[in-house]
Design a protein around this motif. Sequence first.
Motif, PDB file in Angstrom:
ATOM      1  N   ASP A  83      33.019  40.172  34.956  1.00 25.14           N
ATOM      2  CA  ASP A  83      33.682  39.247  34.326  1.00 25.14           C
ATOM      3  C   ASP A  83      35.143  39.759  34.406  1.00 25.14           C
ATOM      4  O   ASP A  83      35.618  40.928  34.132  1.00 25.14           O
ATOM      5  CB  ASP A  83      33.193  39.285  32.960  1.00 25.14           C
ATOM      6  CG  ASP A  83      34.123  37.995  32.067  1.00 25.14           C
ATOM      7  OD1 ASP A  83      33.604  37.190  31.488  1.00 25.14           O
ATOM      8  OD2 ASP A  83      35.343  38.293  31.993  1.00 25.14           O
ATOM      9  N   ARG A 119      36.664  40.949  31.300  1.00 30.65           N
ATOM     10  CA  ARG A 119      35.827  42.023  30.378  1.00 30.65           C
ATOM     11  C   ARG A 119      35.436  42.998  31.189  1.00 30.65           C
ATOM     12  O   ARG A 119      34.983  44.053  30.485  1.00 30.65           O
ATOM     13  CB  ARG A 119      34.564  41.283  29.821  1.00 30.65           C
ATOM     14  CG  ARG A 119      34.948  40.234  28.715  1.00 30.65           C
ATOM     15  CD  ARG A 119      33.811  39.439  28.219  1.00 30.65           C
ATOM     16  NE  ARG A 119      34.159  38.364  27.781  1.00 30.65           N
ATOM     17  CZ  ARG A 119      33.976  37.887  26.383  1.00 30.65           C
ATOM     18  NH1 ARG A 119      33.190  38.700  25.876  1.00 30.65           N
ATOM     19  NH2 ARG A 119      34.510  36.805  25.657  1.00 30.65           N
ATOM     20  N   ILE A 167      29.705  43.838  33.487  1.00 31.35           N
ATOM     21  CA  ILE A 167      28.468  43.689  32.334  1.00 31.35           C
ATOM     22  C   ILE A 167      27.245  43.722  33.071  1.00 31.35           C
ATOM     23  O   ILE A 167      26.725  43.212  34.122  1.00 31.35           O
ATOM     24  CB  ILE A 167      29.103  42.364  32.083  1.00 31.35           C
ATOM     25  CG1 ILE A 167      30.195  42.085  31.252  1.00 31.35           C
ATOM     26  CG2 ILE A 167      27.681  41.819  30.963  1.00 31.35           C
ATOM     27  CD1 ILE A 167      30.597  40.675  30.639  1.00 31.35           C
ATOM     28  N   GLU A 227      32.663  32.235  25.370  1.00 31.48           N
ATOM     29  CA  GLU A 227      31.862  33.235  25.604  1.00 31.48           C
ATOM     30  C   GLU A 227      30.471  33.123  25.152  1.00 31.48           C
ATOM     31  O   GLU A 227      29.478  33.732  25.539  1.00 31.48           O
ATOM     32  CB  GLU A 227      32.331  34.593  24.721  1.00 31.48           C
ATOM     33  CG  GLU A 227      32.148  34.444  23.317  1.00 31.48           C
ATOM     34  CD  GLU A 227      32.829  35.701  22.687  1.00 31.48           C
ATOM     35  OE1 GLU A 227      32.921  36.924  23.112  1.00 31.48           O
ATOM     36  OE2 GLU A 227      33.157  35.511  21.565  1.00 31.48           O
ATOM     37  N   HIS A 236      34.906  34.895  30.598  1.00 26.97           N
ATOM     38  CA  HIS A 236      34.446  34.210  29.405  1.00 26.97           C
ATOM     39  C   HIS A 236      35.699  34.429  28.016  1.00 26.97           C
ATOM     40  O   HIS A 236      35.783  35.678  27.936  1.00 26.97           O
ATOM     41  CB  HIS A 236      33.082  34.815  29.008  1.00 26.97           C
ATOM     42  CG  HIS A 236      32.120  34.302  29.911  1.00 26.97           C
ATOM     43  ND1 HIS A 236      31.975  34.925  31.075  1.00 26.97           N
ATOM     44  CD2 HIS A 236      31.356  33.314  29.951  1.00 26.97           C
ATOM     45  CE1 HIS A 236      31.163  34.464  31.845  1.00 26.97           C
ATOM     46  NE2 HIS A 236      30.654  33.200  31.116  1.00 26.97           N
ATOM     47  N   THR A 237      35.944  33.609  27.462  1.00 28.56           N
ATOM     48  CA  THR A 237      37.121  33.689  26.648  1.00 28.56           C
ATOM     49  C   THR A 237      36.372  34.083  25.169  1.00 28.56           C
ATOM     50  O   THR A 237      35.302  33.380  24.985  1.00 28.56           O
ATOM     51  CB  THR A 237      37.879  32.345  26.639  1.00 28.56           C
ATOM     52  OG1 THR A 237      37.045  31.357  26.157  1.00 28.56           O
ATOM     53  CG2 THR A 237      38.737  32.182  27.996  1.00 28.56           C
ATOM     54  N   PRO A 238      37.046  34.792  24.502  1.00 26.10           N
ATOM     55  CA  PRO A 238      36.603  35.053  23.245  1.00 26.10           C
ATOM     56  C   PRO A 238      36.662  34.033  22.121  1.00 26.10           C
ATOM     57  O   PRO A 238      37.333  32.974  22.379  1.00 26.10           O
ATOM     58  CB  PRO A 238      37.681  35.786  22.511  1.00 26.10           C
ATOM     59  CG  PRO A 238      38.823  35.856  23.321  1.00 26.10           C
ATOM     60  CD  PRO A 238      38.446  35.364  24.842  1.00 26.10           C
ATOM     61  N   ASP A 243      43.865  40.358  32.927  1.00 24.53           N
ATOM     62  CA  ASP A 243      43.232  41.670  32.179  1.00 24.53           C
ATOM     63  C   ASP A 243      43.867  42.028  31.132  1.00 24.53           C
ATOM     64  O   ASP A 243      43.730  43.122  30.362  1.00 24.53           O
ATOM     65  CB  ASP A 243      43.545  42.722  33.364  1.00 24.53           C
ATOM     66  CG  ASP A 243      44.846  42.852  33.937  1.00 24.53           C
ATOM     67  OD1 ASP A 243      45.731  41.980  33.401  1.00 24.53           O
ATOM     68  OD2 ASP A 243      45.031  43.818  34.816  1.00 24.53           O
ATOM     69  N   SER A 254      42.408  39.540  25.439  1.00 25.59           N
ATOM     70  CA  SER A 254      41.245  40.501  24.564  1.00 25.59           C
ATOM     71  C   SER A 254      40.161  39.753  24.655  1.00 25.59           C
ATOM     72  O   SER A 254      40.122  38.632  24.660  1.00 25.59           O
ATOM     73  CB  SER A 254      42.108  40.177  23.059  1.00 25.59           C
ATOM     74  OG  SER A 254      41.040  39.847  22.197  1.00 25.59           O
ATOM     75  N   SER A 255      39.097  40.548  24.441  1.00 26.88           N
ATOM     76  CA  SER A 255      37.873  39.958  24.423  1.00 26.88           C
ATOM     77  C   SER A 255      37.042  39.957  23.036  1.00 26.88           C
ATOM     78  O   SER A 255      36.057  39.481  22.935  1.00 26.88           O
ATOM     79  CB  SER A 255      36.792  40.697  25.431  1.00 26.88           C
ATOM     80  OG  SER A 255      36.627  42.093  25.244  1.00 26.88           O
TER      81      SER A 255
END
Length: 569
Positions: free
Chosen positions: A216, A219, A222, A262, A287-289, A357, A360-361
Amino acid sequence: MEMDKDYERKCYELAYLIFPDVDETVDDLEIRYPERNLPEGAKVVRIGPSPTGMMHTGTLFQAMINRKLATQSGGSFFVRVEDTDQKREVEGAVEEIMAGLKHFDLMPDEGVVGKDKEIGDYGPYTQSKRREIYRICAKHLVEIGRAYPCFCTSEMLQKTHDAQVANKVIPGYYGVYAKCRNRSIDEAIERVKNGEKFILRFRSNGSHLNKIAFIDDARGKIEMADNDEDIVLIKSDGLPTYHFAHVCDDHFMHTTHVIRAEEWLPSVPKHLQLFEAMGFKAPHYIHTPTIMIKDGESKRKLSKRKDKVAAVSYFISAGYPVEGLNDYLMTILNSDFEMWKAQNKDKSYKDFEFKLDKMSSAGSLLDIPKLNDLSKEAIARMNGDEVLRNVLEWSKEFNKEFYDLVNKDLEYSRKIFGLERDNATKIRKDIYKWEDVEPTFRYFFNDNFAKELKEEGYIITSITEEKPKITKEIIVKCLETYINEYNEKDNKDEWFARMKEVAQNLGFCVNMKEYKAEPEKYIGSIADFSSIVRMAVTNKKNTPDIYSIMQLLGKDETINRMKDAIANI
Ligand code: GLU
């Protein structure tokens, strides 16, 4: 899987039976939607809102990331309307999304840009108009033995599910539980020929005992159990599921980076299998928080029902300044934005380089006080003309009465909104959204002011509670004396000198230092005296410089207000 010739022939027969009218092939689609001609590294991104209700604040976050990435890389940002859940569709939802994007200056380059309005070469950009494309792709999967008809009724599926739960096995349509997967192709052909109802399922080749890894872009690496579910591709209404539509659409639209919430992260193994089965290259995933909100001491997910801030329309109708809200979005999206902004005060968030990068996740917190602060800053950066223009734009839609007032005498309004802005050394930061302008500056508009006094009363006597020596009688005396002395022709220095003289004669101390040293010697300070005048004229404790306000209101109105205050003490 090496298919024997007979099986292969039967797969083709089954595909033909299911899709007798589909003549085009995946190769035809490849020709219809060729590679995009874009510079190296260009990112093609999209949002895929479902028109099932109000525009969610999360969509605005996604749009901001997309807009930044596409602009920075010379790529393209498009909007695809994902309307495959037609039962949940809501009238006007697409218009609301477009209005939200437009309002916050996050319009796409391509795709759906309005009701029944699309631009770009990779359309249609509305999933319900892409049935043919999904059917072509689904037919291909049946032909190669990777999709099959499932005749299970919802009651049967429910029974299997209940048994799985009772036996504590992972629920789903897989392995021995995938009844139709395990039927012979002859039976499938027979039942389709007989006109039985079915849906189309993917034939997964994964096992949840295997782990797979993917990247990701926000992130990192994964690892997850692989997918073994035979997910639905085409539903009984002939429309695709999200999974299948995502794979077909993002392939033929040449999306390079899929940026989505996410909640889709656990589905990546399904999607990777589908891409592989179709012979397509998978896109990058980000994938966004989830957006969280503070609830007492803890954090929770934004709730459409409970939180007005879950709807983008709230920020528009409350009149949050576009720049303030966008700055705020950037602070949540990239942790280094705030520092950059502090060093580049005059630059726009548009000049900031957004980095995946730095995202924040952990769940992003929707911090309204912070948003208010940034919005205050954004308004403080505007000059009087810009404030006036924004006030007019906002009020035209959301407070027509105020709009008419402001519009009636534009010269006067311009002066009001220019107060302590134009040529000011220190700018007042008193408003953070346009809906606050009317109550904040109500005293400039006589009718509204009179209404406020009638409905909410006079605040002037509140000073007697804070300063017991300043009695009602004293207030009356101050105002009466000041009315007699007030001279509209005074410049600011003369005005202040005169005010000090009146105050001093009535027992107020005009030097704050001396007052603070021996407060008991005086009735109050010059600050208290000017508070009395301020409250009489504006019915407010805090305002821009009272001299300018009096000048703008004019002598008669200023004096009338003081007289009126006296009469109401
Ligand atoms: N329609 C999907 C949703 O609303 C879009 C997800 C995506 O961006 O792929 O969640």
